[in-house]
Design an enzyme around this catalytic site. Structure first.
Site, PDB file in Angstrom:
ATOM      1  N   LYS A 190       8.342 -17.959 -10.368  1.00 47.10           N
ATOM      2  CA  LYS A 190       7.480 -16.550 -10.587  1.00 47.10           C
ATOM      3  C   LYS A 190       6.353 -17.208 -11.429  1.00 47.10           C
ATOM      4  CE  LYS A 190       8.025 -12.569 -14.253  1.00 47.10           C
ATOM      5  NZ  LYS A 190       8.811 -12.349 -15.350  1.00 47.10           N
TER       6      LYS A 190
ATOM      7  N   LYS B 173     -12.808   0.580  16.290  1.00 44.36           N
ATOM      8  CA  LYS B 173     -11.730  -0.112  16.154  1.00 44.36           C
ATOM      9  C   LYS B 173     -11.598  -0.212  17.825  1.00 44.36           C
ATOM     10  CE  LYS B 173     -10.922   0.349  11.204  1.00 44.36           C
ATOM     11  NZ  LYS B 173     -10.115   1.095  10.659  1.00 44.36           N
TER      12      LYS B 173
ATOM     13  N   ASN C 228       1.132  -0.958   0.173  1.00 50.57           N
ATOM     14  CA  ASN C 228       0.329   0.415   0.306  1.00 50.57           C
ATOM     15  C   ASN C 228       0.797   1.127   0.096  1.00 50.57           C
ATOM     16  OD1 ASN C 228       1.064   0.631   2.729  1.00 50.57           O
ATOM     17  ND2 ASN C 228      -0.694  -1.246   2.765  1.00 50.57           N
TER      18      ASN C 228
ATOM     19  N   LYS D 260     -10.828  -3.580  19.691  1.00 51.04           N
ATOM     20  CA  LYS D 260      -9.563  -4.088  19.266  1.00 51.04           C
ATOM     21  C   LYS D 260      -8.743  -3.473  20.760  1.00 51.04           C
ATOM     22  CE  LYS D 260      -9.195  -3.796  14.920  1.00 51.04           C
ATOM     23  NZ  LYS D 260      -8.110  -4.587  13.366  1.00 51.04           N
TER      24      LYS D 260
ATOM     25  N   ASP E 125      -3.913  -5.874   4.598  1.00 54.24           N
ATOM     26  CA  ASP E 125      -5.118  -7.358   5.567  1.00 54.24           C
ATOM     27  C   ASP E 125      -5.308  -8.501   5.353  1.00 54.24           C
ATOM     28  OD1 ASP E 125      -6.012  -5.424   7.181  1.00 54.24           O
ATOM     29  OD2 ASP E 125      -7.110  -4.392   5.493  1.00 54.24           O
TER      30      ASP E 125
ATOM     31  N   ASP F 276      -4.238 -10.371  12.731  1.00 53.39           N
ATOM     32  CA  ASP F 276      -4.840  -8.608  13.306  1.00 53.39           C
ATOM     33  C   ASP F 276      -3.990  -8.952  14.200  1.00 53.39           C
ATOM     34  OD1 ASP F 276      -5.747  -6.652  14.171  1.00 53.39           O
ATOM     35  OD2 ASP F 276      -7.543  -6.682  13.405  1.00 53.39           O
ATOM     36  N   ILE F 277      -2.729  -7.622  13.840  1.00 53.69           N
ATOM     37  CA  ILE F 277      -1.726  -7.484  15.529  1.00 53.69           C
ATOM     38  C   ILE F 277      -2.523  -6.764  16.724  1.00 53.69           C
ATOM     39  CG2 ILE F 277       0.737  -6.833  15.600  1.00 53.69           C
ATOM     40  CD1 ILE F 277       1.207  -6.845  12.276  1.00 53.69           C
TER      41      ILE F 277
END
Ligand code: PMT
Length: 395
Positions: A282, A330, A203, A334, A272, A299-300
């Site tokens: 390859k 969240k 990202n 979390k 994610d 999900d740390i």
């Protein structure tokens, strides 16, 4: 607190008198250093009267040429206002041809630069490139304001309000060591999830937000463990850097280190989804459409939330809509103490930018919007609120 006030040669030099007075009123010891050009605009006597100290005007003042080393060692903050285009260029390139530029090289503490100049000079690519270099070096740039200028133009270039500068300098000087004895774990940057030996999913995270947090905590005296995905940034001074690539490597590093930390800040943009079983060779191009089946990554944040005990856990939320609502969700799901919510997908803040605009959503129910500012400034404010929140939660 001892502050060095460097004054450059621009018409805004007269406003430095107001700044000197405001710093003295805030009970700071102010040592003024004026360049030769600054003395064309205002006389040193003005500053000597305001600060009660002899103004330093040259390398070869009777006090001796090593004054700049002694002054650099015993001072807490260096602020330069107005910082002219010439001074910014000298600082960016390390020129040391007068007292102020030599002192700048000898000074290792926090540096705040308040530029003031004609709009075209401010917007010139050379000035902007120098500012980029100085920001990357960790200096605080107090951007000039828009408005009518002495040269007759209207635009950016007016020295920031001297009282605002004084408040900033006071905060910078005071919070310098208020995280001593603290261990802070920060995650930063993106993760890269391999698809085959040459391709990956990732990202746009540059790591700037997380590195600014690590740097801010270290500057305030904390021991900092920075767990970083692949970015092009140098580790901030004094920070222990743990490099990782994938979400599962980041999870392993966080699990190994988080118990040492009292404050955990998860600014990383963790993927994610990943390809659970990466082919050894390859993937060959053919005419056929292919599809990839992706599995969720660990999900740390949620895992740390379950194991954190009394540690302060700060998550981030990168959203394109329903910012506060998603941040609250969240925070609760979390078990975070604070969520730093930022809108992403727009120019000028969030991913890649040097600036950000966030809302802090706190466990106490409070919501604190932080207006657009440099990521460095936002990082400082996040820790200000984190320390305050911990006190509130302990009561
Ligand atoms: O790096 P920059 O270019 O400076 O950009 C900064 C930033 C936009 C990346 C940063 O400000 C930010 O928002 N970071 C969090 C990005 C993110 O992954 O947000 P999220 O809403 O998808 O995740 C929520 C939280 O869960 C985050 O704290 C994230 O670190 C954590 N997470 C997410 C997925 C996962 N598998 N494990 C996690 O721990």
């Amino acid at each position: 607190m001892k502050v060095i006030l460097g004054i450059g040669g621009g018409i805004a030099a007269y406003k430095a008198a107001e700044l000197a007075r405001a710093l003295v009123e805030r009970e700071m010891t102010v040592q003024v250093v004026m360049t030769r050009a600054a003395r064309e605009f205002v006389r040193p006597l003005t500053f000597a009267a305001l600060t009660g100290r002899k103004v330093i005007t040259g390398m070869f003042d009777p006090d001796g040429a090593i004054e700049h080393i002694r002054l650099a060692q015993e001072s807490d903050v260096l602020v330069v206002a107005p910082a002219t285009a010439n001074l910014l260029a000298k600082f960016a390139h390390g020129l040391a041809d007068d007292f102020l530029s030599t002192l700048y090289l000898a000074f290792t503490g926090p540096v705040a630069l308040a530029p003031a100049m004609n709009s075209n000079m401010w917007l010139h690519p050379a000035t902007q490139a120098n500012l980029e270099t100085l920001r990357a070096r960790g200096h605080h740039i107090l951007d000039p304001e828009d408005g009518p200028l002495a040269c007759g133009m209207t635009g950016p270039g007016r020295l920031a309000d001297p009282l605002r500068i004084a408040t900033f300098i006071q905060a910078l000087a005071e919070r310098r060591r208020d995280m001593e004895g603290e261990t802070v774990l920060v995650t930063a940057g993106p993760t890269q999830e391999p698809l085959d030996p040459v391709r990956f999913i990732s990202n746009r995270s540059s790591g700037k937000m997380g590195y600014a947090l690590a740097e801010a905590a270290a500057a305030r005296g904390a021991r900092v463990i920075l767990i970083s995905g692949p970015v092009r940034l140098a580790a901030p001074p004094g920070v222990t850097l743990v490099r990782v690539r994938t979400a599962s490597q980041m999870r392993a590093a966080v699990m190994e280190h988080f118990e040492q930390a009292g404050i955990i800040v998860k600014a990383a943009a963790v993927a994610d989804y990943h390809l659970a079983s990466v082919p050894a060779m390859k993937i060959k191009k053919t005419a056929a459409r292919i599809s990839l089946e992706l599995d969720p990554t660990p999900d740390i944040l949620a895992e740390v939330g379950r194991k954190k005990g009394s540690r302060l856990l700060i998550g981030f939320a990168a959203e394109t809509e329903n910012l506060v609502q998603e941040a609250r969700r969240k925070l609760e799901s979390k078990n975070c103490d604070m969520v730093v919510a930022n809108l992403v997908g727009q120019e000028g803040t969030g991913f890649e930018s040097d600036r950000n605009e966030v809302v802090l959503v706190l466990k106490t129910g409070e919501m604190v919007p932080l207006p657009a500012a440099s990521k460095r400034e936002i990082a400082g404010r996040i820790f200000d609120h984190a320390l305050r929140l911990r006190l509130a939660l302990a009561q």
